[in-house]
Design a protein around this motif. Sequence first.
Motif, short mmCIF file in Angstrom:
data_model
loop_
_atom_site.label_atom_id
_atom_site.label_comp_id
_atom_site.label_asym_id
_atom_site.label_seq_id
_atom_site.Cartn_x
_atom_site.Cartn_y
_atom_site.Cartn_z
N THR A 359 0.84 -1.20 0.00
CA THR A 359 0.00 0.00 0.00
C THR A 359 0.87 1.25 0.00
O THR A 359 1.93 1.30 0.63
N ILE A 360 0.38 2.27 -0.73
CA ILE A 360 1.07 3.55 -0.83
C ILE A 360 0.03 4.65 -0.67
O ILE A 360 -1.09 4.55 -1.19
N ASN A 361 0.39 5.71 0.03
CA ASN A 361 -0.48 6.87 0.16
C ASN A 361 -0.81 7.42 -1.24
O ASN A 361 0.07 7.54 -2.09
N SER A 362 -2.06 7.80 -1.47
CA SER A 362 -2.50 8.23 -2.80
C SER A 362 -1.76 9.47 -3.29
O SER A 362 -1.38 9.55 -4.47
N ASP A 363 -1.54 10.44 -2.42
CA ASP A 363 -0.82 11.65 -2.83
C ASP A 363 0.62 11.32 -3.22
O ASP A 363 1.16 11.85 -4.20
N VAL A 364 1.24 10.43 -2.45
CA VAL A 364 2.61 10.00 -2.75
C VAL A 364 2.65 9.29 -4.09
O VAL A 364 3.54 9.51 -4.92
N MET A 365 1.63 8.44 -4.33
CA MET A 365 1.58 7.69 -5.58
C MET A 365 1.35 8.61 -6.77
O MET A 365 1.96 8.44 -7.84
N ASN A 366 0.48 9.59 -6.60
CA ASN A 366 0.23 10.56 -7.68
C ASN A 366 1.50 11.31 -8.06
O ASN A 366 1.81 11.51 -9.24
N PHE A 367 2.25 11.72 -7.04
CA PHE A 367 3.52 12.42 -7.29
C PHE A 367 4.50 11.50 -8.03
O PHE A 367 5.17 11.92 -8.98
N PHE A 368 4.56 10.24 -7.62
CA PHE A 368 5.46 9.27 -8.24
C PHE A 368 5.09 9.04 -9.71
O PHE A 368 5.95 8.98 -10.59
N ILE A 369 3.79 8.94 -9.99
CA ILE A 369 3.33 8.73 -11.37
C ILE A 369 3.72 9.93 -12.24
O ILE A 369 4.23 9.77 -13.35
N ASN A 370 3.47 11.13 -11.74
CA ASN A 370 3.81 12.33 -12.52
C ASN A 370 5.31 12.43 -12.78
O ASN A 370 5.75 12.85 -13.85
N LYS A 371 6.09 12.02 -11.79
CA LYS A 371 7.55 12.09 -11.91
C LYS A 371 8.10 11.06 -12.90
O LYS A 371 9.04 11.34 -13.65
N CYS A 372 7.49 9.87 -12.93
CA CYS A 372 8.07 8.74 -13.68
C CYS A 372 7.23 8.31 -14.88
O CYS A 372 7.46 7.24 -15.45
N ALA A 373 6.26 9.12 -15.29
CA ALA A 373 5.32 8.72 -16.35
C ALA A 373 6.02 8.37 -17.65
O ALA A 373 5.56 7.51 -18.41
N SER A 374 7.15 9.00 -17.95
CA SER A 374 7.83 8.75 -19.22
C SER A 374 8.81 7.59 -19.16
O SER A 374 9.22 7.06 -20.20
N SER A 375 9.19 7.16 -17.95
CA SER A 375 10.22 6.13 -17.83
C SER A 375 9.69 4.78 -17.34
O SER A 375 10.36 3.76 -17.48
#
Length: 428
Positions: A359-375
């Motif tokens: 499990t991951i906090n939703s805000d943390v996950m959203n930030f991670f997705i935005n950061k790594c969306a291209s890779s």
Amino acid sequence: MEKVIDIYNLSDFHGAILEEANKVGIIKIATFLKTIKEERKGSYLFLSAGDMYSGTYFSEVTKGKPLTQILNSLELTCMSVGNHEIADPKLMKEVLNEASFDLINSNVYCLNGNRLQIGKEYIIKELNGIKIGIIGTLGKMQKYDIINNISKDIIVKDEVNTVKKLSKFLRKEEKCEIIILLSHSNTYNLEDKIAELKDHEKVDVMINGHTHKKTCRIINCISKRKMAYIESGSSGEVIGNIRLTLSSKHHIIEEVSLENIDCCTLKERDHSYLEMINYFIRDNDLIYNEIGSIKHFYNKDIFLKAFCDYILKEYQCDIAVMNYGSIRSKGFPLFKNQIINISNIKEINPFNNYLVIGTINSDVMNFFINKCASSLYFSYINGINKEEVKVIMIDFVYFQNESLFIEHIISKENIPDIIVKMIKEEKL
């Protein structure tokens, strides 16, 4: 009379030992190089820029022994470390116990400041009366192609500074007349930086692996000399050849020629190599056991989506996270009604990656997705509209982002196991 050095390069072979539909295999390559070795005694030099073993199930189950035996017979002088050699120290220990060739590691260090004890710092080879110094480096960014539980304990020093130091030492102290760099790097124009080196720091030949590109360049250097630069594909597509012609008295390079020889044009098979490979096939015939057939056509992108859709449902997760390199392009295409065996599956994922569920906090996950969306590759079943989301993530990505998780478990099945399950359940 002029002197000649004929350098042959086979890099990023990735255990492609067997002759298959899209691979030449080692037998034809070895037969060609055996003939060259016999014809050009005194001028033949065989080198590799790494990533030779990991990549096929046959190489995995045989622990690379057939490849090592053949490379020994072809008098491979040395290979530099690639990211796969660093990532699998157990395999490399077994390989080096049987190898007559050396491994070179010039710039990978432990955290305590000592050079990582896998291979030698450099090699000196005398050929045709000419003393040759060979350096082997790993690209700084290739550290991040190694799983984190290994990469966290190593330092990859700057390639240019390493080459400057060792080239100067080899020329001045060891009296080497030719310097060859075996680099395993995503380059970022590294070859042009190396070509700028001059005087005792200069490099004459640079052989690069990792990119899987096929490149031949003669680079004009600032000191009015030329540097040969070559990249020779992957999985035995081509064999690189660099020919240096030197003056007989002072051993000055007068002429440079280079080419990548298309291995698809090779026809001959040496009987002794054929017998050697057949021995290992008979001893490991389980690789051909049929698992089942697939119901649709798949390229890499279609397969990655189907795989993520399956694991999301199977493990009841909200988001799946994969790195693109975990599903290998060379495992595709797969055709409708194609019979699949374990060897095919190991082509798709040769690294036996596991999945981590947590499990991951939703805000943390959203930030991670935005950061790594291209890779990275992300797949969703549910929108992120709750405080915590359940995530299934490949181990390679997890080990670099462990702090994201509130809690986690590691799945008992690795990716090849899951693909087998999908085929048996007719989900592919």
